[in-house]
Design an enzyme around this catalytic site. Structure first.
Site, mmCIF file in Angstrom:
data_model
loop_
_atom_site.group_PDB
_atom_site.id
_atom_site.type_symbol
_atom_site.label_atom_id
_atom_site.label_comp_id
_atom_site.label_asym_id
_atom_site.label_seq_id
_atom_site.Cartn_x
_atom_site.Cartn_y
_atom_site.Cartn_z
ATOM 1 N N ASN A 14 1.225 -1.215 0.343
ATOM 2 C CA ASN A 14 0.110 -0.137 -0.050
ATOM 3 C C ASN A 14 0.938 1.693 -0.020
ATOM 4 O OD1 ASN A 14 0.657 -0.312 2.575
ATOM 5 N ND2 ASN A 14 -1.033 0.542 3.361
ATOM 6 N N GLU A 55 4.335 -3.931 12.112
ATOM 7 C CA GLU A 55 3.443 -2.979 12.409
ATOM 8 C C GLU A 55 2.612 -3.490 11.661
ATOM 9 O OE1 GLU A 55 3.682 -0.300 12.993
ATOM 10 O OE2 GLU A 55 5.942 0.533 13.833
ATOM 11 N N CYS A 58 -2.967 1.617 6.948
ATOM 12 C CA CYS A 58 -3.290 1.125 7.617
ATOM 13 C C CYS A 58 -4.222 2.186 8.369
ATOM 14 C CB CYS A 58 -1.638 0.845 8.445
ATOM 15 S SG CYS A 58 -0.614 1.896 8.769
ATOM 16 N N GLU A 84 7.911 2.470 15.279
ATOM 17 C CA GLU A 84 9.062 2.910 13.787
ATOM 18 C C GLU A 84 8.453 4.618 14.102
ATOM 19 O OE1 GLU A 84 6.792 0.909 10.146
ATOM 20 O OE2 GLU A 84 8.937 0.226 9.971
HETATM 21 P P1 NAD Z 1 0.592 -9.050 3.865
HETATM 22 O O1 NAD Z 1 0.817 -9.809 5.263
HETATM 23 O O2 NAD Z 1 -0.473 -9.828 2.991
HETATM 24 O O3 NAD Z 1 2.181 -8.814 2.690
HETATM 25 C C1 NAD Z 1 3.081 -7.736 3.403
HETATM 26 C C2 NAD Z 1 4.935 -8.688 3.021
HETATM 27 O O4 NAD Z 1 4.417 -9.514 3.972
HETATM 28 C C3 NAD Z 1 4.773 -8.977 1.273
HETATM 29 O O5 NAD Z 1 6.034 -8.761 1.174
HETATM 30 C C4 NAD Z 1 4.287 -10.490 1.200
HETATM 31 O O6 NAD Z 1 5.245 -10.899 0.309
HETATM 32 C C5 NAD Z 1 4.971 -11.137 2.672
HETATM 33 N N1 NAD Z 1 4.869 -12.046 2.906
HETATM 34 C C6 NAD Z 1 3.556 -12.417 3.420
HETATM 35 N N2 NAD Z 1 3.702 -13.971 3.627
HETATM 36 C C7 NAD Z 1 4.595 -13.922 4.265
HETATM 37 C C8 NAD Z 1 5.818 -15.102 4.806
HETATM 38 N N3 NAD Z 1 4.839 -15.759 5.190
HETATM 39 N N4 NAD Z 1 6.634 -14.975 5.523
HETATM 40 C C9 NAD Z 1 7.159 -13.975 5.468
HETATM 41 N N5 NAD Z 1 6.668 -12.989 4.497
HETATM 42 C C10 NAD Z 1 5.698 -12.799 3.863
HETATM 43 O O7 NAD Z 1 0.324 -7.639 3.550
HETATM 44 P P2 NAD Z 1 0.036 -6.389 2.580
HETATM 45 O O8 NAD Z 1 -1.581 -6.906 2.075
HETATM 46 O O9 NAD Z 1 1.029 -6.302 1.023
HETATM 47 O O10 NAD Z 1 -0.912 -5.329 3.292
HETATM 48 C C11 NAD Z 1 -1.411 -4.797 3.983
HETATM 49 C C12 NAD Z 1 -2.109 -4.822 5.316
HETATM 50 O O11 NAD Z 1 -0.873 -4.505 6.145
HETATM 51 C C13 NAD Z 1 -3.451 -3.995 5.998
HETATM 52 O O12 NAD Z 1 -3.533 -5.323 7.014
HETATM 53 C C14 NAD Z 1 -2.409 -3.063 6.937
HETATM 54 O O13 NAD Z 1 -3.173 -2.697 7.863
HETATM 55 C C15 NAD Z 1 -0.618 -3.558 7.287
HETATM 56 N N6 NAD Z 1 -0.572 -2.548 6.699
HETATM 57 C C16 NAD Z 1 0.326 -1.633 8.164
HETATM 58 C C17 NAD Z 1 1.103 -0.699 8.333
HETATM 59 C C18 NAD Z 1 1.531 -0.203 10.215
HETATM 60 O O14 NAD Z 1 2.075 0.817 9.268
HETATM 61 N N7 NAD Z 1 0.825 -0.538 10.947
HETATM 62 C C19 NAD Z 1 1.181 0.166 7.197
HETATM 63 C C20 NAD Z 1 0.944 -0.460 6.716
HETATM 64 C C21 NAD Z 1 -0.445 -1.617 5.649
#
Ligand code: NAD
Length: 496
Positions: A156, A252, A288, A468
């Site tokens: 995102n 995060e 997020c 962070e």
């Molecule tokens: P996601 O968890 O699907 O993927 C995030 C990353 O993790 C990607 O690079 C993905 O390839 C990797 N990944 C997936 N499975 C993995 C595994 N088993 N081992 C290691 N890496 C793995 O998240 P998304 O769909 O890319 O992002 C959306 C989510 O992120 C939402 O829930 C959002 O709230 C959250 N988010 C949180 C923040 C924050 O600062 N708290 C900021 C932005 C997004």
């Protein structure tokens, strides 16, 4: 990054130990935001290449950790200058692969650079060893680098959520292996490579793929810290995978951020109404910290909804990310689009009223991409999925509440606690804010509009572990190392 000469599609490769590396895997994937267009290609890194990247980082760490803070800051500042110089190219790539409008892509660079600048300014003092002379002797508290950091970022805010990790990790003397999301890897990889061009080989490495590749990062014993931003369910898998090697972690995660409008809120304040609409639909609701559920005091509820719809219809213009009139682009990927649609459909089935918002600028464009018309959902129950789950897309429920105690309880019932906002009389709003379980609470604004990179950012409960941003966001890439020089070298109670 290698960019193929044609303008149609961009191909990126892994970047390991200062070199571009072709994938040995045959499973190259395209990354389309708009199904009519393939934006680019990123060869998926194999397990062997992931190991190679981690080993390169481990090797480089032996030298990099010995550099002084002045050298690290100087290199990072040069990298910032190069990112600034390439901003238009980066923004173009980001809009194309992600679907966020150009102004929003510029905004992502703005936030990224603001943080990188802050980290450069703050690093020397945040990492300065503290020497205390006391009656018991002398104690030095040093902030040592941790080692190899695995940075795993989501789609995102792919640049901001990569640089939020890269800058402090490197300034603190660590080396890094970055894995951006397969849904938006191009611009993040480009920025990482720009930064890498100012650092010795192996200090920054970039690999590509999804969970199959990520799992090496979370299990390899050379990786000593995981900096992850993404979904809460993914984080649970990461914690399990990393448990055998007990890695340091900053997580995060998801949020279900509430915006609370008190009785004292003035519904005729058009600027405030615009701010809440933007805080619901910026980046098509895929942030997020976006306001994902809105609670309004019953005494102003009806007037609020009316004014909200007017403000939303003024601000929301859904269209091509490159159209300067567009304020809301497509959803980034089909999976997310289907998920959001499913939540809205479920709310309808439960009897909620769904009101479409904004103007579709070009129906043909809309029909081709992963577009969703933003919606307002009224009349749902406080425990409906659209209220308690993180929708991460262009829909928002607005619910009435009767008193502060009730709304505080509804807020705190959530498994999440990332950010929240309280709107109305400042003193009253701060008093409600103090009762909320959230890492950040903004008063009379929300989402990125209320972000301050000088202060720590992170979540309560299942929204994450650690912080962070702020000085804390730099020190989180260190181990505290105490060097104690006691005056009394032998303890009196231990027998001779
Ligand atoms: P996601 O968890 O699907 O993927 C995030 C990353 O993790 C990607 O690079 C993905 O390839 C990797 N990944 C997936 N499975 C993995 C595994 N088993 N081992 C290691 N890496 C793995 O998240 P998304 O769909 O890319 O992002 C959306 C989510 O992120 C939402 O829930 C959002 O709230 C959250 N988010 C949180 C923040 C924050 O600062 N708290 C900021 C932005 C997004």
């Amino acid at each position: 990054m290698t960019i193929q000469a044609n303008q149609e599609a961009v191909t990126i490769e892994a970047f390991i130990n200062g070199q571009h590396v072709e994938s040995l895997s045959q499973s190259a994937k395209e990354n389309p935001t708009n199904p009519a267009e393939i934006v680019g290609y990123f060869p998926v890194t194999t397990k062997e290449q992931a190991v190679e990247a981690i080993e390169a980082a481990a090797q480089a760490f032996q030298t990099w950790k010995k550099t002084d803070i002045e050298e690290r800051v100087t290199r990072m500042r040069r990298a910032i200058g190069k990112i600034r110089a390439a901003e238009n190219e980066i923004v173009h790539l980001l809009s194309r692969e992600h679907g966020k409008p150009l102004y929003d892509a510029h905004g992502e660079i703005y936030v990224s650079l603001m943080w990188m600048e802050f980290a450069c300014n703050e690093a020397a003092s945040a990492l300065q060893a503290q020497v205390t002379e006391h009656e018991g002797g002398k104690t030095i508290l040093a902030y040592d680098p941790i080692g190899v950091v695995a940075a795993i970022s989501p789609w995102n805010y792919p640049i901001a959520l990569s640089t939020i990790k890269i800058a402090p990790a490197l300034l603190a003397g660590n080396t890094i292996v970055l894995k951006p999301s397969p849904y938006a890897p191009l611009a993040a990889a480009k920025v990482a490579e720009i930064i890498a061009s100012e650092f010795p080989a192996g200090v920054i490495n970039v690999i590509h793929g999804d969970a199959d590749v990520g799992v090496e990062l979370t299990t390899n014993p050379h990786v000593t810290k995981i900096a992850f931003t993404g979904g809460t369910e993914t984080a649970k898998r990461i914690i399990r995978a990393a448990s055998d090697t007990i890695k340091d972690m900053t997580l995060e995660l998801g949020g279900n951020d509430a915006a609370i409008f008190l009785e004292s809120f003035d519904v005729n304040d058009e600027r405030a109404m615009r701010r809440i609409v933007v805080s619901n639909f910026l980046t098509t609701g895929q942030i997020c910290m976006i306001a994902k559920r809105v609670y309004v005091h019953r005494s102003i509820y009806e007037a609020f909804v009316e004014k909200y719809i007017e403000a939303a219809n003024r601000w929301i213009r859904i269209g091509d990310p490159f159209d300067p009139d567009t304020t809301v682009g497509p959803v980034n990927n089909l999976k997310q689009k289907d998920y959001v649609l499913g939540l809205v459909e479920d709310a309808k089935q439960r009897g909620a009223k769904v009101i479409p918002l904004g103007t579709i600028l070009d129906q043909k464009v809309f029909d081709q991409g992963y577009y969703l018309q933003p919606t307002l959902v009224l009349g749902c129950d406080v425990h409906d999925p659209i209220v308690v789950e993180e929708q991460f897309g262009p829909t928002v429920p607005i619910l009435p509440f009767d008193d502060e105690e009730q709304v505080v309880r509804l807020h705190n019932e959530s498994i999440y606690g990332l950010t929240s906002s309280v709107w109305g009389n400042e003193e009253n709003a701060i008093s409600v804010a103090r009762q909320l379980e959230a890492g950040t609470t903004m008063i009379n604004t929300a989402a990125v509009q209320g972000l301050d990179v000088r202060f720590p950012f992170g979540g309560f409960k299942q929204s994450g572990i650690g912080r962070e941003y702020g000085a804390e966001g730099i020190r989180t890439y260190t181990e505290q190392h105490v060097i104690n020089v006691p005056k009394m070298l032998d303890l009196p109670y231990i027998p001779e």
